[in-house]
Design an enzyme around this catalytic site. Structure first.
Site, mmCIF file in Angstrom:
data_model
loop_
_atom_site.group_PDB
_atom_site.id
_atom_site.type_symbol
_atom_site.label_atom_id
_atom_site.label_comp_id
_atom_site.label_asym_id
_atom_site.label_seq_id
_atom_site.Cartn_x
_atom_site.Cartn_y
_atom_site.Cartn_z
ATOM 1 N N ASP A 164 11.660 -5.048 -6.526
ATOM 2 C CA ASP A 164 10.381 -5.609 -6.945
ATOM 3 C C ASP A 164 10.130 -5.333 -8.415
ATOM 4 O O ASP A 164 10.014 -4.178 -8.828
ATOM 5 C CB ASP A 164 9.257 -4.995 -6.104
ATOM 6 C CG ASP A 164 7.893 -5.616 -6.401
ATOM 7 O OD1 ASP A 164 7.862 -6.695 -7.028
ATOM 8 O OD2 ASP A 164 6.880 -5.029 -6.010
ATOM 9 N N ASP A 363 7.857 -12.701 -11.753
ATOM 10 C CA ASP A 363 7.758 -11.826 -10.582
ATOM 11 C C ASP A 363 8.753 -12.226 -9.501
ATOM 12 O O ASP A 363 8.814 -13.391 -9.111
ATOM 13 C CB ASP A 363 6.331 -11.881 -10.032
ATOM 14 C CG ASP A 363 6.094 -10.915 -8.895
ATOM 15 O OD1 ASP A 363 6.573 -9.765 -8.981
ATOM 16 O OD2 ASP A 363 5.436 -11.299 -7.918
#
Length: 479
Positions: A164, A363
């Site tokens: 992440d 992201d």
């Protein structure tokens, strides 16, 4: 009497109407088929498959490796190439995925705009056992998608961890960890007592004081950590140190991570999380002395294919289309760039640059790209107009996706191209899988024009995305 209109006549009528509207980006048909600004793909290529198409030995992932890099096999969490593939019943539906994705996107936008801090104060987290955390709650984001397998401890124990770019603290579930409050995972829990290189971080250590918002006080002289995610999931435990083995010959001694003894939320099936954010706790920061602070990834183009995560690599940006990396004072974890324009069917949309002034977060965990409403409305209108001549039946909206089509009776479909341009001229020319997901246009609006955009993983797939501390680069067709 109702007059029947042939498909060819109907198409001609639609073309005439669109030409009169001045949109000017219609497909040019002829003997050769579709012209510039459009792409025709088989509907089978847009569908999911239960068969893994792996990267062969010596394939594209292997070519990314050199003497100063570590390359990890990267797969979709729920796809058939994963370390522990999910069954059909375990895979979330597109609607469920988008619902969780919306929570993540809203949290990122609040963080970048500085509005999230107030929500952390006195936040109560739900679950089978609720817990109220203090005002210094370390808050991050959930709804993750991609996993790698690394090893932790001595002897090394394999751990399948989600990656992440929007998180900093890495963690795994550790013994003792009863269920509940821990969740079920397919691999055995990491047992720190069996690792000769494990140690808990003492309360007085600088690593403990540097946790900041992620600090959860001390117990028995050991440093505690807490991270809560935007979807309500959370992890608490002992901040720890051990050897992290990335590949057979790449090991990071003294790697700082959370040894989680209480987890709640949407983590089922994975062993933990590997944070790739910009702050000091992240893997990227901790490994900077070995790999120079450079990393890249290529998200696999489909859930049944394989990509890679590379730490280090060539210092040159040759082959990449690059844009400056910016910083968000209220969201220092995030990788922020400036979106400058959007094209549909080869034609630039008329969107004032001020609409993009809040920036765009790159992201890995957000699924579909979010755009300010003004920009999204222009994209949606242009896309619908460009699709109209083909007469594809409209389908009901799927959650946040409101421009959907029924392609079930077609062997192939023709789509207008979509391109995203960033400051400095970097451009992403999206493939069909970056334009359509589940039969829908894979974009959604933010809550307002002052909200940050988010470059989601659907649009990033098959690009190598490279970060070096000052730029973000994009190279198409890399996995």
């Amino acid at each position: 009497m109702t007059r029947m209109v042939s498909p060819s006549a109907r198409r001609a009528m639609l073309w005439s109407l669109l030409l009169c509207s001045g949109l000017g980006f219609l497909p040019r048909h002829g003997a050769a088929g579709v012209g510039r600004g459009y792409v025709t793909v088989s509907t089978a290529s847009l569908a999911s498959s239960s068969t893994c198409v792996d990267d062969p030995p010596g394939g594209r992932a292997a070519t990314r490796r050199n003497g100063t890099s570590a390359v990890l096999r990267l797969t979709h969490r729920h796809g058939p190439c994963g370390a522990a593939p999910a069954s059909e019943l375990e895979r979330p539906s597109l609607l469920d995925t988008l619902s969780a994705d919306q929570r993540r996107a809203e949290y990122i936008q609040r963080r970048v705009s500085g509005a999230a801090a107030a929500q952390a104060r006195g936040l109560q987290l739900g679950g089978s056992k609720s817990a109220t955390f203090p005002a210094n709650l370390g808050y991050s984001i959930g709804t993750l998608q991609y996993v790698v397998t690394v090893s932790l401890g001595t002897p090394a124990v394999a751990q399948t961890m989600e990656v992440d770019t929007g998180s900093d603290v890495s963690w795994v579930q550790c013994k003792p960890c009863p269920s509940p409050p821990c969740y079920g995972q397919k691999d055995p829990l990491f047992d720190p007592t069996r690792s000769s290189s494990y140690s808990a971080v003492p309360c007085g250590a600088s690593a403990c004081s540097q946790l900041g918002l992620y600090s959860y006080g001390c117990s028995g002289g050991q440093c505690g950590y807490v991270v809560s995610y935007g979807d309500g999931s959370n992890t608490t435990g002992v901040y720890s140190s051990d050897t992290l083995t990335l590949t057979g010959s790449d090991a990071l001694k003294g790697f700082l991570f959370g040894c989680g003894h209480a987890q709640q939320g949407l983590f089922s099936g994975i062993d933990g999380l590997l944070g790739l954010g910009r702050l000091g706790q992240s893997l990227v920061s901790q490994a900077s002395s070995s790999y120079g602070g450079v990393f890249s990834y290529c998200l696999p183009p489909t859930p049944n294919s394989v990509g890679y995560l590379t730490l280090g690599g060539p210092s040159s940006t040759s082959g990449f289309s690059t844009t400056p990396l910016l910083s968000a004072s209220n969201g220092p974890t995030f990788y922020l760039v400036m979106l400058a324009g959007i094209s549909v069917g080869g034609q630039q949309l008329s969107i004032d640059a001020s609409v993009f002034s809040t920036g765009a977060v790159v992201d890995t965990g957000t699924v579909v790209t979010r755009l300010p409403p003004t920009a999204y409305s222009a994209l949606r209108s242009a896309f619908r107009a460009a699709m109209a001549p083909y007469g594809y039946p409209a389908a009901a909206s799927t959650g946040i996706l409101d421009t959907c089509y029924d392609f079930s009776s077609y062997g192939s479909v023709t789509l207008p191209t979509v391109s995203l341009t960033f400051s400095g001229g970097a451009t992403m020319n999206l493939g069909a899988a970056g334009i359509i997901t589940g039969g829908c246009l894979a974009f959604a609006p933010t809550g307002g024009d002052s909200s940050a955009s988010i470059l989601g993983n659907v649009q990033q797939r098959s690009f190598e995305v490279r970060f070096d501390g000052s730029t973000v680069g994009f190279m198409p067709g890399s996995c």
